[in-house]
Write a protein that holds these residues in place. Structure first.
Motif, PDB file in Angstrom:
ATOM      1  N   ARG A 109       0.992  -1.093   0.042  1.00  0.00           N
ATOM      2  CA  ARG A 109      -0.075  -0.027   0.022  1.00  0.00           C
ATOM      3  C   ARG A 109       0.816   1.193   0.024  1.00  0.00           C
ATOM      4  O   ARG A 109       0.671   2.048  -0.816  1.00  0.00           O
ATOM      5  CB  ARG A 109      -0.868   0.114   1.174  1.00  0.00           C
ATOM      6  CG  ARG A 109      -1.975   1.248   1.439  1.00  0.00           C
ATOM      7  CD  ARG A 109      -2.886   1.460   0.259  1.00  0.00           C
ATOM      8  NE  ARG A 109      -3.538   2.608   0.408  1.00  0.00           N
ATOM      9  CZ  ARG A 109      -4.155   3.361  -0.627  1.00  0.00           C
ATOM     10  NH1 ARG A 109      -3.993   2.760  -1.746  1.00  0.00           N
ATOM     11  NH2 ARG A 109      -4.892   4.373  -0.298  1.00  0.00           N
ATOM     12  N   GLU A 120       2.210   1.755  -3.408  1.00  0.00           N
ATOM     13  CA  GLU A 120       1.126   2.171  -4.395  1.00  0.00           C
ATOM     14  C   GLU A 120       0.907   3.600  -4.238  1.00  0.00           C
ATOM     15  O   GLU A 120       0.812   4.537  -5.029  1.00  0.00           O
ATOM     16  CB  GLU A 120      -0.292   1.488  -4.164  1.00  0.00           C
ATOM     17  CG  GLU A 120      -0.111   0.213  -4.610  1.00  0.00           C
ATOM     18  CD  GLU A 120      -1.316  -0.630  -4.069  1.00  0.00           C
ATOM     19  OE1 GLU A 120      -2.166  -0.045  -3.535  1.00  0.00           O
ATOM     20  OE2 GLU A 120      -1.377  -1.758  -4.530  1.00  0.00           O
ATOM     21  N   ILE A 121       0.744   4.256  -2.929  1.00  0.00           N
ATOM     22  CA  ILE A 121       0.640   5.877  -2.561  1.00  0.00           C
ATOM     23  C   ILE A 121       1.900   6.556  -2.953  1.00  0.00           C
ATOM     24  O   ILE A 121       1.716   7.582  -3.651  1.00  0.00           O
ATOM     25  CB  ILE A 121       0.232   5.787  -1.171  1.00  0.00           C
ATOM     26  CG1 ILE A 121      -0.938   5.111  -0.698  1.00  0.00           C
ATOM     27  CG2 ILE A 121       0.511   7.317  -0.693  1.00  0.00           C
ATOM     28  CD1 ILE A 121      -0.974   5.184   1.045  1.00  0.00           C
ATOM     29  N   GLU A 122       3.043   6.149  -2.956  1.00  0.00           N
ATOM     30  CA  GLU A 122       4.284   6.511  -3.342  1.00  0.00           C
ATOM     31  C   GLU A 122       4.215   6.691  -5.014  1.00  0.00           C
ATOM     32  O   GLU A 122       4.561   7.900  -5.485  1.00  0.00           O
ATOM     33  CB  GLU A 122       5.252   5.968  -2.985  1.00  0.00           C
ATOM     34  CG  GLU A 122       6.689   6.806  -3.167  1.00  0.00           C
ATOM     35  CD  GLU A 122       7.754   5.893  -2.812  1.00  0.00           C
ATOM     36  OE1 GLU A 122       8.084   4.666  -2.986  1.00  0.00           O
ATOM     37  OE2 GLU A 122       8.952   6.364  -2.375  1.00  0.00           O
ATOM     38  N   ALA A 123       3.732   5.609  -5.698  1.00  0.00           N
ATOM     39  CA  ALA A 123       3.648   5.749  -7.020  1.00  0.00           C
ATOM     40  C   ALA A 123       2.823   6.897  -7.406  1.00  0.00           C
ATOM     41  O   ALA A 123       2.958   7.613  -8.504  1.00  0.00           O
ATOM     42  CB  ALA A 123       3.549   4.327  -7.603  1.00  0.00           C
ATOM     43  N   LEU A 124       1.475   6.764  -6.749  1.00  0.00           N
ATOM     44  CA  LEU A 124       0.370   7.773  -7.152  1.00  0.00           C
ATOM     45  C   LEU A 124       0.969   9.156  -6.959  1.00  0.00           C
ATOM     46  O   LEU A 124       0.858  10.231  -7.856  1.00  0.00           O
ATOM     47  CB  LEU A 124      -0.951   7.471  -6.162  1.00  0.00           C
ATOM     48  CG  LEU A 124      -1.534   6.292  -6.574  1.00  0.00           C
ATOM     49  CD1 LEU A 124      -2.606   6.061  -5.743  1.00  0.00           C
ATOM     50  CD2 LEU A 124      -2.005   6.377  -7.953  1.00  0.00           C
ATOM     51  N   ILE A 125       1.797   9.393  -5.927  1.00  0.00           N
ATOM     52  CA  ILE A 125       2.152  10.766  -5.616  1.00  0.00           C
ATOM     53  C   ILE A 125       3.258  11.099  -6.547  1.00  0.00           C
ATOM     54  O   ILE A 125       3.071  12.427  -7.117  1.00  0.00           O
ATOM     55  CB  ILE A 125       2.858  10.982  -4.244  1.00  0.00           C
ATOM     56  CG1 ILE A 125       1.718  10.673  -3.000  1.00  0.00           C
ATOM     57  CG2 ILE A 125       3.614  12.232  -3.986  1.00  0.00           C
ATOM     58  CD1 ILE A 125       2.257  10.482  -1.863  1.00  0.00           C
ATOM     59  N   GLN A 158       3.396  10.122  -9.643  1.00  0.00           N
ATOM     60  CA  GLN A 158       2.494  10.590 -11.024  1.00  0.00           C
ATOM     61  C   GLN A 158       1.792  11.890 -10.923  1.00  0.00           C
ATOM     62  O   GLN A 158       1.651  12.341 -11.836  1.00  0.00           O
ATOM     63  CB  GLN A 158       1.563   9.367 -10.935  1.00  0.00           C
ATOM     64  CG  GLN A 158       0.884   9.154 -12.539  1.00  0.00           C
ATOM     65  CD  GLN A 158      -0.258   8.143 -12.546  1.00  0.00           C
ATOM     66  OE1 GLN A 158      -0.742   7.793 -11.491  1.00  0.00           O
ATOM     67  NE2 GLN A 158      -0.362   7.754 -13.853  1.00  0.00           N
ATOM     68  N   SER A 159       1.183  11.926  -9.671  1.00  0.00           N
ATOM     69  CA  SER A 159       0.688  13.157  -9.583  1.00  0.00           C
ATOM     70  C   SER A 159       1.496  14.568  -9.931  1.00  0.00           C
ATOM     71  O   SER A 159       1.257  15.430 -10.475  1.00  0.00           O
ATOM     72  CB  SER A 159       0.001  13.429  -8.298  1.00  0.00           C
ATOM     73  OG  SER A 159      -0.649  14.475  -8.054  1.00  0.00           O
ATOM     74  N   GLN A 160       2.768  14.343  -9.218  1.00  0.00           N
ATOM     75  CA  GLN A 160       3.807  15.519  -9.367  1.00  0.00           C
ATOM     76  C   GLN A 160       4.205  15.547 -10.723  1.00  0.00           C
ATOM     77  O   GLN A 160       4.360  16.669 -10.996  1.00  0.00           O
ATOM     78  CB  GLN A 160       4.919  14.964  -8.447  1.00  0.00           C
ATOM     79  CG  GLN A 160       5.793  16.291  -8.083  1.00  0.00           C
ATOM     80  CD  GLN A 160       5.340  17.549  -7.820  1.00  0.00           C
ATOM     81  OE1 GLN A 160       4.876  17.356  -6.821  1.00  0.00           O
ATOM     82  NE2 GLN A 160       5.454  18.404  -8.526  1.00  0.00           N
TER      83      GLN A 160
END
Length: 219
Positions: free
Chosen positions: A123, A126-131, A133-135
């Motif tokens: 988890r 996943e959160i790190e990857a989403l952050i 990607q958002s950046q």
């Protein structure tokens, strides 16, 4: 494919040495690399020294509130989960709001604890990857926005088509060996500075000048 837990570094913090040793042993047996501490200050010091795949924190360690430690770890972008003897829903909600990727109620059962930690590590990834990607998306949007505005300014001031304006800026950026985004940002900032300069009121200045001229003529 690597073994479960392989190469994952964990920070394990609990004020009870016996429980701490048992949890660390269970995690090491499945391949995790575990650093153990018994105080919040030690946990924070370790997190500042190196980044872990996951920090596993006893919520009620003496010396610092669990939420305060969570806030400090969040600033360091260190993912974490909580251990607690309390099963209060409001406390669980506070922990999740603070950014915890998991909340485990004591006493710890190694049979269920290890899979929970593995899931929490996944988890956190996943959160790190989403952050990230958002950046990247934010950076791309900002880049496109600045370049688009600069192209529009070049079109207006130079009478160019959009394609010609873009190529003009792109080639100039290459000549001066600067990223196009930086050049675009400078152009926008220059226009903003120009617009911030106060406009001289010539209508007020003209009568004063005429009055001065008349006085000189009368002499």
């Amino acid at each position: 494919m690597s073994a479960p837990g392989c190469s994952e570094r964990l920070l394990l913090a609990d004020g009870e040495p016996v429980i701490l040793a048992a949890m660390a042993d269970a995690l090491r047996r499945v391949g995790f690399e575990v650093t153990t501490v018994t105080a919040p200050s030690e946990a924070l010091a370790q997190a500042r020294r190196a980044r872990f795949s996951l920090a596993i924190l006893d919520y009620a360690m003496p010396g610092r509130n669990g939420l305060e430690l969570a806030a400090a770890l969040t600033e360091l972008q260190q993912p974490f989960m909580f251990l607690s003897a309390c099963n209060d829903e409001s406390l669980v909600g506070q922990a999740v709001t603070a950014g915890a990727v998991a909340y485990v109620v004591k006493p710890i059962d190694p049979l269920h604890f290890v899979p929970t930690v593995r899931a929490a590590v996944r988890r956190a990834r996943e959160i790190e990857a989403l952050i990230a990607q958002s950046q990247r998306l934010s950076d791309a949007i900002a880049t496109n926005r600045d370049v688009s505005v600069a192209v529009g300014l070049a079109m207006a001031h130079r009478g160019l088509t959009r394609h010609a304006a873009y190529e003009t800026l792109r080639q100039h950026a290459r000549r001066i060996r600067r990223p196009l985004r930086e050049l675009a940002t400078e152009i926008i900032a220059g226009v903003e500075r120009l617009h911030s300069i106060p406009v001289v009121d010539l209508s007020a200045a003209a009568p004063a000048a005429e009055a001065g001229g008349s006085a000189q003529g009368q002499r």
